[in-house]
Scaffold this active site. Structure first.
Site, PDB file in Angstrom:
ATOM      1  N   HIS A 198      -3.736  -3.416  15.823  1.00  0.00           N
ATOM      2  CA  HIS A 198      -4.404  -2.571  14.838  1.00  0.00           C
ATOM      3  C   HIS A 198      -5.140  -3.433  13.799  1.00  0.00           C
ATOM      4  CE1 HIS A 198      -4.728   1.101  12.282  1.00  0.00           C
ATOM      5  NE2 HIS A 198      -4.726   0.205  11.316  1.00  0.00           N
ATOM      6  N   GLU A 199      -4.428  -4.366  13.199  1.00  0.00           N
ATOM      7  CA  GLU A 199      -5.050  -5.189  12.147  1.00  0.00           C
ATOM      8  C   GLU A 199      -6.200  -6.023  12.721  1.00  0.00           C
ATOM      9  OE1 GLU A 199      -4.182  -4.126   9.409  1.00  0.00           O
ATOM     10  OE2 GLU A 199      -2.298  -3.211  10.040  1.00  0.00           O
ATOM     11  N   TYR A 208      -6.005   8.296   9.973  1.00  0.00           N
ATOM     12  CA  TYR A 208      -5.705   7.462  11.135  1.00  0.00           C
ATOM     13  C   TYR A 208      -5.713   8.294  12.420  1.00  0.00           C
ATOM     14  CZ  TYR A 208      -3.857   3.962   7.826  1.00  0.00           C
ATOM     15  OH  TYR A 208      -3.710   3.046   6.818  1.00  0.00           O
ATOM     16  N   CYS A 247      -4.835  -5.216  -2.393  1.00  0.00           N
ATOM     17  CA  CYS A 247      -5.921  -4.630  -3.189  1.00  0.00           C
ATOM     18  C   CYS A 247      -6.361  -3.249  -2.714  1.00  0.00           C
ATOM     19  CB  CYS A 247      -7.107  -5.579  -3.236  1.00  0.00           C
ATOM     20  SG  CYS A 247      -6.775  -6.998  -4.306  1.00  0.00           S
ATOM     21  N   GLN A 248      -6.113  -2.896  -1.453  1.00  0.00           N
ATOM     22  CA  GLN A 248      -6.407  -1.535  -1.027  1.00  0.00           C
ATOM     23  C   GLN A 248      -5.304  -0.625  -1.587  1.00  0.00           C
ATOM     24  OE1 GLN A 248      -6.308  -0.632   3.215  1.00  0.00           O
ATOM     25  NE2 GLN A 248      -8.389   0.081   3.118  1.00  0.00           N
ATOM     26  N   GLY A 298       0.812  -3.594   7.892  1.00  0.00           N
ATOM     27  CA  GLY A 298      -0.100  -4.728   7.917  1.00  0.00           C
ATOM     28  C   GLY A 298      -1.280  -4.435   7.030  1.00  0.00           C
ATOM     29  N   GLU A 324     -10.007   3.822   9.601  1.00  0.00           N
ATOM     30  CA  GLU A 324      -8.706   3.940  10.269  1.00  0.00           C
ATOM     31  C   GLU A 324      -8.769   4.689  11.594  1.00  0.00           C
ATOM     32  OE1 GLU A 324      -6.478   2.064   9.497  1.00  0.00           O
ATOM     33  OE2 GLU A 324      -6.947   1.520   7.425  1.00  0.00           O
ATOM     34  N   ASP A 364      -4.319   6.533  -3.458  1.00  0.00           N
ATOM     35  CA  ASP A 364      -2.967   6.261  -2.955  1.00  0.00           C
ATOM     36  C   ASP A 364      -2.189   7.565  -2.748  1.00  0.00           C
ATOM     37  OD1 ASP A 364      -2.978   3.445  -2.700  1.00  0.00           O
ATOM     38  OD2 ASP A 364      -2.779   3.239  -4.876  1.00  0.00           O
ATOM     39  N   GLU A 403      -5.386  -5.726   6.778  1.00  0.00           N
ATOM     40  CA  GLU A 403      -6.367  -6.448   7.591  1.00  0.00           C
ATOM     41  C   GLU A 403      -7.196  -7.448   6.792  1.00  0.00           C
ATOM     42  OE1 GLU A 403      -6.223  -3.176   6.910  1.00  0.00           O
ATOM     43  OE2 GLU A 403      -8.197  -2.323   6.484  1.00  0.00           O
ATOM     44  N   ASN A 404      -6.594  -8.160   5.862  1.00  0.00           N
ATOM     45  CA  ASN A 404      -7.364  -9.116   5.067  1.00  0.00           C
ATOM     46  C   ASN A 404      -8.065 -10.101   6.007  1.00  0.00           C
ATOM     47  OD1 ASN A 404      -6.444  -7.982   2.586  1.00  0.00           O
ATOM     48  ND2 ASN A 404      -4.472  -8.970   2.950  1.00  0.00           N
ATOM     49  N   MET A 409       6.427   1.468   3.068  1.00  0.00           N
ATOM     50  CA  MET A 409       6.368   2.891   2.703  1.00  0.00           C
ATOM     51  C   MET A 409       6.565   3.801   3.913  1.00  0.00           C
ATOM     52  SD  MET A 409       3.394   2.961  -0.215  1.00  0.00           S
ATOM     53  CE  MET A 409       2.128   2.112   0.717  1.00  0.00           C
ATOM     54  N   HIS A 412      -9.313  -4.059  13.079  1.00  0.00           N
ATOM     55  CA  HIS A 412      -9.999  -3.896  11.791  1.00  0.00           C
ATOM     56  C   HIS A 412     -11.038  -4.995  11.542  1.00  0.00           C
ATOM     57  CE1 HIS A 412      -8.479  -0.493   9.618  1.00  0.00           C
ATOM     58  NE2 HIS A 412      -7.222  -0.861   9.669  1.00  0.00           N
TER      59      HIS A 412
HETATM   60 ZN   LIG Z   1      -5.538   0.270   9.441  1.00  0.00          ZN
END
Ligand SMILES: [Zn+2]
Length: 592
Positions: free
Chosen positions: A286-287, A374, A128-129, A260, A309, A366, A262-263, A544, A290
């Site tokens: 990292h996740e 970051y 969703c992000q 990743g 970030e 996007d 971070e849900n 990506m 978050h």
């Molecule tokens: Zn992040």
């Protein structure tokens, strides 16, 4: 009217939903979700309610005790989607919308069985992000309007559903279906709504952490991420008690477009982290970080994405340093420097996308996405830490988390808080230069270690014949080899490539950071022996971070351009919509 987020029709003057109750029927044959969402308000005034939708078919809108109410969909905006305006009666406690997701829902990727490890069942996952929740559920799709949620997900029997929430029971339904219930009691930004459905198994890693994956990869995943409880403890040392109860992870199929996501309560991870030697678990750090920076204290809109970030990258490297020492952290910063320089080069003609406090009216977040929030963000955080000292900064982090728990804030709010708690620190580090000016300030902190400097010097000496010794080749850890490859000249000869492959056995690497760095060098050198491996990676992996440099490097020679176009034609149907867009933009730049 007050619309605080340029990427949402949310109007701060209208009632705000506190909680969503979702019923999602997952239809793999039609590749759609039949949904019903109840938006709970604490009572409303009569008037309009504006929600975000994208590609959704809206069927009915009702208010209990009032029945159907009037609604209308606005014009299609290519970035925002369509505003759903509902005429609320006085004192509506709830609004019930039944709808169906569109065929092109950006939040959802529907995988055929062949695209999974097991190859026997289909798979669905959401992302969703930045602003794609609106293609999965009509909602106030902005981080400012935080929501708790409850969900019932109806899936084919034999498949398992997981969400960014706590499990709340499941049961078999007639007609070979199965119902999974979830509850997220804490208010989250809409971009953290998350769902995955597939043939899934779990392994417990600690009393509060578990990893989910397809049965074919779950053992490898459990081994790779076995150290997660240690990371949670280190993160708690930094930020305070873990605020979300469980920390579970889901390893997705390889088309997952990010490293990743971070849900909360269910971090989503790319399977490219399964290197077989635990060398890529920094993404988990990292996740996990978050859970505090991003999920607990959240950016108010994607214009302030660096708040999520920048702090998280800084925290990731602090966790890395506590677990593996100063050298490991310095290598992490060096990898980040490379990513930052690549992004600054990519946006050299769009300097407004290289400032931290971005202005994104009319810009798709996007398209603005890069390593800059970051890495430039992390450098601002590190500069502040250096300015006030580690102990004072540590206290500041705790104060910051306490002050803004479960809220979504702007850069301005953050600056005011820093000014209050660390007087004059922003001026001392010239924070304006990070926040409002393009590029990286010259005063930005530099990260060195003897090991890092030696790797850089050796890579610099490549052109004059400097080569690693057999002892170095045998002794280097994956991160050292990765940094060495990143620091080599970008234009190697084919003989150089042959030497590297022979001495480092690069073609068969399971660590995708090393593999893709190598294949990028090989592509830029038009090195034919690497073509089959390039094809294999690009057909399988949709992350990506790898697609952009690899397709980019293929753009340098007529033969590799043809190869890239041929691979993309074959790979494109299997890519996530976000990944497809990235590659299309890279390929379009070939002819420019
Ligand atoms: Zn992040």
């Amino acid at each position: 009217m007050h619309r605080p987020d340029p990427h949402s029709y949310y109007d701060a003057g209208q009632p705000k939903a506190r909680r969503l109750r979702l019923k999602l029927g997952v239809d793999f044959a039609a590749k759609r979700i039949d949904g019903e969402v109840v938006l709970e308000f604490g009572g409303t005034k009569a008037g309009p309610l504006d929600l975000d939708t994208k590609g959704l078919e809206i069927h009915t809108v009702q208010v209990p005790e009032h029945g159907p109410v009037t609604w209308s969909l606005g014009d299609v905006d290519p970035i925002l989607g369509q505003r759903l305006r509902i005429d609320l009666p006085q004192d509506a406690q709830e609004v019930i919308i039944s709808y169906r997701t569109g065929a092109e829902a950006m939040a959802l990727q529907w995988l055929d069985p062949e695209q999974t490890e097991g190859k026997v069942a289909p798979y669905l996952f959401s992302q969703c992000q930045q602003i794609h929740a609106r293609s999965m559920v009509p909602c106030q799709d902005t981080p400012i309007a935080r929501i708790a949620y409850h969900a019932e997900v109806n899936v084919p029997e034999g498949l398992t559903a997981v969400m960014s929430a706590g499990p709340a029971g499941d049961e078999a339904l007639p007609g070979d279906r199965h119902l999974f219930r979830f509850t997220m009691p804490q208010p989250i930004p809409s971009y953290l709504l998350a769902l995955a459905v597939g043939r899934l198994e779990a392994r417990d890693l600690s009393p509060r952490a578990r990893v989910w994956a397809e049965p074919e990869t779950v053992e490898a995943a459990a081994w790779e991420f076995a150290g997660v409880e240690d990371m949670i403890l280190k993160a708690e040392g930094l930020f305070g008690p873990y605020p979300w109860d469980r920390y579970d992870m889901l390893v997705l199929p390889p088309s997952f477009p990010y490293g990743g996501m971070e849900n909360p309560r269910m971090t989503f991870l790319t399977p490219t982290l399964l290197a077989g030697d635990r060398s890529l678990v920094d993404v988990v750090a990292h996740e996990l970080a978050h859970s505090w920076t991003g999920n607990l204290v959240t950016n108010a809109s994607m214009e302030h994405f660096w708040l999520n970030e920048g702090f998280t990258v800084w925290a990731e490297r602090r966790i890395l340093r506590t677990l593996h020492g100063d050298d490991a952290a310095a290598l992490g910063w060096a990898m980040g420097q490379k990513a930052l320089e690549d992004s600054l080069a990519r946006f050299k003609d769009e300097p407004h996308l290289t400032i931290l406090r971005m202005h994104l009216e009319g810009i798709d977040p996007d398209d603005a996405f890069s390593s800059i929030p970051y890495e430039k963000g992390a450098r601002l955080v590190a500069a502040l830490e250096k300015e006030v000292g580690e102990d004072r900064f540590h206290r500041f982090i705790r104060q910051y988390m306490d002050a803004f728990r479960f809220t979504s804030i702007t850069t301005e709010q953050w600056c005011a808080f820093v000014d209050e708690t660390l007087p004059r620190a922003l001026e001392a580090v010239n924070a304006r230069a990070y926040l409002d000016q393009p590029g990286l300030p010259e005063t930005a902190p530099q990260f060195h270690s003897a090991q890092l400097d030696a790797l850089a010097a050796l890579a610099d000496s490549w052109a004059t014949g400097g080569r690693p010794t057999d002892a170095q080749i045998a002794a280097w850890k994956p991160a050292e080899l990765q940094v060495y490859l990143q620091k080599l000249p970008r234009q190697l000869s084919q003989a150089d490539c042959a030497w590297l492959d022979e001495h480092f056995q690069l073609m068969g690497r399971g660590n995708h950071e090393i593999l893709v760095e190598w294949l990028t060098l090989a592509a830029a050198a038009d090195y034919e022996p690497a073509f089959p491996r390039i094809r294999e990676v690009l057909l399988r992996v949709g992350r990506m971070k790898y697609l952009r440099p690899l397709y980019g490097a293929l753009g340098q020679h007529a033969r590799t351009r043809a190869l890239a176009r041929e691979i993309f034609a074959a790979a494109s149907p299997g890519y996530h919509g976000l990944s497809r867009r990235v590659v299309q933009s890279v390929l379009e730049a070939y002819s420019a």
